[in-house]
Write an enzyme that holds these catalytic residues in place. Structure first.
Site, PDB file in Angstrom:
ATOM      1  N   TYR A   1       5.205  17.988  11.703  1.00 50.52           N
ATOM      2  CA  TYR A   1       6.292  17.121  12.150  1.00 50.52           C
ATOM      3  C   TYR A   1       7.668  17.497  11.608  1.00 50.52           C
ATOM      4  CZ  TYR A   1       3.312  14.306   8.873  1.00 50.52           C
ATOM      5  OH  TYR A   1       2.453  13.867   7.906  1.00 50.52           O
TER       6      TYR A   1
ATOM      7  N   GLU B   1       0.827  -1.218   0.000  1.00 49.81           N
ATOM      8  CA  GLU B   1       0.000   0.000   0.000  1.00 49.81           C
ATOM      9  C   GLU B   1       0.858   1.263   0.000  1.00 49.81           C
ATOM     10  OE1 GLU B   1      -1.953  -0.607   3.760  1.00 49.81           O
ATOM     11  OE2 GLU B   1      -3.688  -1.525   2.840  1.00 49.81           O
TER      12      GLU B   1
ATOM     13  N   CYS C   1      -1.284  33.191  10.477  1.00 50.37           N
ATOM     14  CA  CYS C   1      -1.044  33.833  11.766  1.00 50.37           C
ATOM     15  C   CYS C   1      -0.576  32.820  12.803  1.00 50.37           C
ATOM     16  CB  CYS C   1      -2.296  34.552  12.224  1.00 50.37           C
ATOM     17  SG  CYS C   1      -2.756  35.854  11.090  1.00 50.37           S
ATOM     18  N   GLU C   2       0.562  32.216  12.551  1.00 51.39           N
ATOM     19  CA  GLU C   2       1.195  31.257  13.451  1.00 51.39           C
ATOM     20  C   GLU C   2       2.693  31.412  13.262  1.00 51.39           C
ATOM     21  OE1 GLU C   2      -0.042  28.651  15.436  1.00 51.39           O
ATOM     22  OE2 GLU C   2      -2.079  29.416  15.080  1.00 51.39           O
TER      23      GLU C   2
ATOM     24  N   ARG D   1       3.000   7.755  -0.138  1.00 53.79           N
ATOM     25  CA  ARG D   1       4.031   8.781  -0.301  1.00 53.79           C
ATOM     26  C   ARG D   1       4.964   8.474  -1.466  1.00 53.79           C
ATOM     27  NH1 ARG D   1       5.736  11.853   3.911  1.00 53.79           N
ATOM     28  NH2 ARG D   1       4.897  10.311   5.336  1.00 53.79           N
TER      29      ARG D   1
HETATM   30  C1  LIG Z   1      -0.675   5.815   5.461  1.00 52.49           C
HETATM   31  C2  LIG Z   1      -0.835   4.390   5.148  1.00 52.49           C
HETATM   32  C3  LIG Z   1      -0.233   3.848   4.033  1.00 52.49           C
HETATM   33  C4  LIG Z   1       0.665   4.636   3.118  1.00 52.49           C
HETATM   34  O1  LIG Z   1       1.810   5.042   3.758  1.00 52.49           O
HETATM   35  P1  LIG Z   1       2.968   5.816   2.926  1.00 52.49           P
HETATM   36  O2  LIG Z   1       3.996   6.084   3.949  1.00 52.49           O
HETATM   37  O3  LIG Z   1       2.354   7.034   2.391  1.00 52.49           O
HETATM   38  O4  LIG Z   1       3.421   4.878   1.878  1.00 52.49           O
HETATM   39  C5  LIG Z   1      -0.463   2.514   3.753  1.00 52.49           C
HETATM   40  N1  LIG Z   1      -1.246   1.754   4.538  1.00 52.49           N
HETATM   41  C6  LIG Z   1      -1.857   2.258   5.628  1.00 52.49           C
HETATM   42  C7  LIG Z   1      -2.725   1.384   6.431  1.00 52.49           C
HETATM   43  C8  LIG Z   1      -1.669   3.578   5.979  1.00 52.49           C
HETATM   44  O5  LIG Z   1      -2.260   4.056   7.066  1.00 52.49           O
END
Ligand SMILES: *Cc1c(COP(=O)(O)O)cnc(C)c1O
Length: 426
Positions: A328, A284, A355-356, A287
């Site tokens: 972060y 999954e 405004c921060e 990023r």
């Molecule tokens: C955020 C997330 C991702 C993706 O993470 P990346 O760091 O963007 O690759 C995949 N699986 C789950 C369950 C997530 O919460």
């Protein structure tokens, strides 16, 4: 090259970024379609086609306007959604329901009803009472659901605390204590309306070392042993999550293969030894698909030189279009797009207009001499930028432009003042 300099001007996927800023206004998110599609191509070659019965479920939360959902569909990838809104977007874009997987630690009953009604590919259960709600919903609707259980493998990955999700003290996932996880597995196996597929983990985000993925995988394979011993059941699927790091400033992105190959080797070796068929394997990435494919264009305004301390250079956006530095301490780099080749003679702090005091986009950026009206391009803003944008200070959320080999097209209109008041009543 996606990013190149011609006549002192920054080009992105063949498009003149200064002209884009003039044409659409700033701030502006610009995405290279060539780059986005290239990532999926890399995964097709190095994962899906290399190892049978594997899938990529792009993590929508990184970046998911309709145009991106359509691109995911065209690339024939799956998508990982975490809310009714993302699910709705995926369906509206025409993504087949079976290509949608649903994560999230607190899915509402309504969201689960949507998921069951559409008949999506997987629901990834992430709560101790979620399974029983899904069962109820399925029985009401006379449907079934394909389910994985998300566990917290209890490994600590080296990333910022807010994006570390796999350690035991986490709001995500089911703890791995036998007395907690095994009854959940049994309930899923025994259910007449739930089709239990297997186990999901996600160790964290922005990782450069495959160690925590591998540690988590070992823990999951031990769980597979336990499930076999206790219930004579073989997992049909293992979901390895995302988290693969990208280049923001210093650290070099590792190839997908760096993470995938050692994990696949370990999984294949394990199942070969057991003499059973390897389960499906799913990843999954979010990023690592979207981040480097996106840049943000701003116009430089006020400057403030505090002698002996620092020089602030303000831009016409900030934490409202990119909250990550404030949230972060994320680091970015960039260049003055209309002076892309000029010597970088100044070290400045790029701040937003909110405004921060924490509304700092880049600390210590070396750039060419900045002047009011210059276009600043900030790199690798494609993930968790637009999706985390807000209307703080009633600033407008910028538009999104896709570029590809010199052609540009608007895929999200910039907000207008009227948009701000759309839901507000007197
Ligand atoms: C955020 C997330 C991702 C993706 O993470 P990346 O760091 O963007 O690759 C995949 N699986 C789950 C369950 C997530 O919460």
């Amino acid at each position: 090259m996606i990013r190149e300099i011609r006549d002192n001007i920054l080009y992105f996927d063949g498009c003149n970024t200064v002209e884009l800023a003039q044409k659409y206004g700033t701030p502006l998110y610009v995405y290279s379609e060539t780059d986005l599609r290239g990532r999926f191509a890399e995964l097709r070659q190095g994962f899906i086609e290399k190892y049978p019965r594997t899938r990529v479920a792009y993590a929508a939360k990184a970046f998911f306007p309709l145009a991106m959902a359509k691109l995911v569909k065209e690339e024939n990838m799956c998508v990982d959604v975490v809310s009714g809104g993302e699910l709705y977007t995926a369906i509206k874009a025409g993504l087949p329901a079976e290509q949608i997987e649903f994560n999230g630690n607190n899915k509402s009953r309504t969201e689960l009803e949507m998921a069951v009604e559409y008949g999506i590919g997987r629901i990834i259960v992430d709560g101790l009472d979620e399974l029983s709600i899904i069962e109820e919903v399925c029985k009401e609707k006379g449907k079934t659901a394909k389910v994985l259980l998300r566990v917290t493998p209890g490994v600590k990955s080296s990333s910022h605390d807010y994006i570390v999700t796999g350690k035991k003290d986490s709001k995500f996932g089911i703890p791995l204590d036998d007395e907690v996880i095994l009854p959940q597995v049994k309930a899923a196996i025994d259910s007449s309306v739930i089709d239990f597929y297997g186990i999901h983990f996600h160790v964290g985000s922005q990782l450069f070392d495959n160690d925590s993925h591998l540690q988590a995988l070992d823990i999951i394979l031990k769980l597979a042993d336990k499930i076999r011993e206790n219930f004579q059941y073989e997992l049909k699927e293992i979901n390895l999550g995302g988290g693969f790091g990208v280049t923001y400033v210093a650290e070099e992105r590792k190839s997908f293969s760096y993470f995938i190959d050692p994990m696949m080797e370990r999984i294949e070796a394990y199942y070969q030894e057991k003499g059973v068929e390897r389960p499906n394997v799913v990843i999954e990435p979010g990023r690592s698909i979207a981040a480097e494919a996106g840049i943000t264009l701003y116009t430089i305004g006020t400057q403030k030189d505090i002698k002996g301390i620092r020089k602030y250079v303000s831009v016409d956006g900030g934490m409202t279009d990119n909250i990550r530095p404030a949230l972060y301490q994320a680091e970015y780099t960039g260049v003055i797009a209309n002076k892309a080749d000029a010597p970088k003679e100044q070290v400045v702090t790029v701040c937003g207009k909110c405004c921060e005091s924490g509304d700092i986009l880049i600390d210590n950026l070396s750039i060419a001499l900045p002047e009011r009206g210059d276009v600043l391009a900030v790199f690798s803003t494609g993930a968790y930028g637009y999706t985390m944008a807000s209307n703080y200070n009633k600033n407008l959320i910028p538009g999104v432009v896709f570029v590809r080999e010199g052609k540009d097209r608007l895929v999200v209109k910039p907000q207008t003042f009227e948009d701000l008041l759309r839901n507000e009543m007197e």
